[in-house]
Each structure stands twice: as structure tokens, then as C-alpha cells.
Design a protein around this motif. Sequence first.
Motif, PDB file in Angstrom:
ATOM      1  N   THR A 184       0.841  -1.203   0.000  1.00 52.58           N
ATOM      2  CA  THR A 184       0.000   0.000   0.000  1.00 52.58           C
ATOM      3  C   THR A 184       0.873   1.249   0.000  1.00 52.58           C
ATOM      4  O   THR A 184       0.603   2.214  -0.727  1.00 52.58           O
ATOM      5  CB  THR A 184      -0.957  -0.001   1.208  1.00 52.58           C
ATOM      6  OG1 THR A 184      -1.734  -1.199   1.177  1.00 52.58           O
ATOM      7  CG2 THR A 184      -1.876   1.199   1.185  1.00 52.58           C
ATOM      8  N   LYS A 185       1.931   1.223   0.779  1.00 50.03           N
ATOM      9  CA  LYS A 185       2.886   2.339   0.819  1.00 50.03           C
ATOM     10  C   LYS A 185       3.518   2.528  -0.563  1.00 50.03           C
ATOM     11  O   LYS A 185       3.577   3.647  -1.074  1.00 50.03           O
ATOM     12  CB  LYS A 185       3.976   2.062   1.860  1.00 50.03           C
ATOM     13  CG  LYS A 185       5.078   3.093   1.902  1.00 50.03           C
ATOM     14  CD  LYS A 185       6.161   2.679   2.882  1.00 50.03           C
ATOM     15  CE  LYS A 185       7.380   3.585   2.740  1.00 50.03           C
ATOM     16  NZ  LYS A 185       8.498   3.116   3.580  1.00 50.03           N
ATOM     17  N   THR A 244       0.995   3.967  -3.088  1.00 44.94           N
ATOM     18  CA  THR A 244       0.775   5.397  -2.854  1.00 44.94           C
ATOM     19  C   THR A 244       1.957   6.214  -3.384  1.00 44.94           C
ATOM     20  O   THR A 244       1.771   7.227  -4.067  1.00 44.94           O
ATOM     21  CB  THR A 244       0.555   5.678  -1.363  1.00 44.94           C
ATOM     22  OG1 THR A 244      -0.525   4.865  -0.892  1.00 44.94           O
ATOM     23  CG2 THR A 244       0.248   7.142  -1.098  1.00 44.94           C
TER      24      THR A 244
END
Length: 156
Positions: free
Chosen positions: A141-142, A145
Amino acid sequence: MRLKIKKLSFLTGRAICIIHEKTAVKLSLHPGDRVTIKNSKNKKLVAVVDIGSDFVRQTEIAISKTLSQALNLRKESHVEVELTERPNSIVLIKKKLKGGVLSKKEIKEIITNITNNSLTEPEVAFFIAAVYLNGMTLQETKYLTQAMVECGNQIK
């Protein structure tokens, strides 16, 4: 292969082209394949191929207004057209569909291909489905993003 452009008068939102069926046979192209189209100033874009014979000649390539604008092509322009490989992102999307974990480099490659229209709508949909079905780790997810921030349009 050098082909004369035939501009289509509609926006597609992505790079598409239509090649005569006999020209497609010479280039070993099938519908959905990708070609690299290069203008006289060596600017290149990848486009998805459709095949037809009713309104495009063997010496022509019909291109969307989107593609014409991106390559700054005039009415009588010629372009070089060649078959190109499918993006590696497709393999990475399959990896995610099978429940694999993607690295920072792999996620950035997928997002880059999405932002530069190298992936078709169904391929993007498979990526979204893979994330929906299998979820993402906190690290993925990091990375997602970060890739979106780095690859997308930014307000300045």
C-alpha cells in the motif's frame, strides 16, 4: 514499416490505431497487439491495434485524435510502425492475481504503465480485481501510494 497516417476525428482517451488486414499480416499483427509508432522527430508512443480494410489502405495507418495530438502529426505525415512486446506489467498483474506480494519496483512499473496508457482497460481491471481479491500488505500500500504520487499528474 513506414505508413501514411489517416487521422480519425474522435478522441479515444488512449492510443489506438487501425491497420489494414494485409498490412497486419505482413507485420504479424493481431487485434489487441501493441505497436510502437514513431514520428519524424523520433518521438514514440505505444498504441493498441485494431484491424480493418474498409476505410484504411494498405499503405496507411488510421490513428485516433488522441494519438495524433500526442505525436504532433499533420495530415500528410508518415510514421514508422513496428510490433512491440506486451508490458511486463501483465506478468506482475498475474502474480498479484495468484496472491503474490509485489515489490516497490513491480508496483511502480504497473502504475507507470497505467499512467502512460500502456495497459488496456481489461488489464487495468485485472490489476484492480487482483488487489480487491487478495488485498495488499501495508508495504504494498505504501509503495502503491508512492508510485501514484511519482507517476501521476501533480498540482503545482
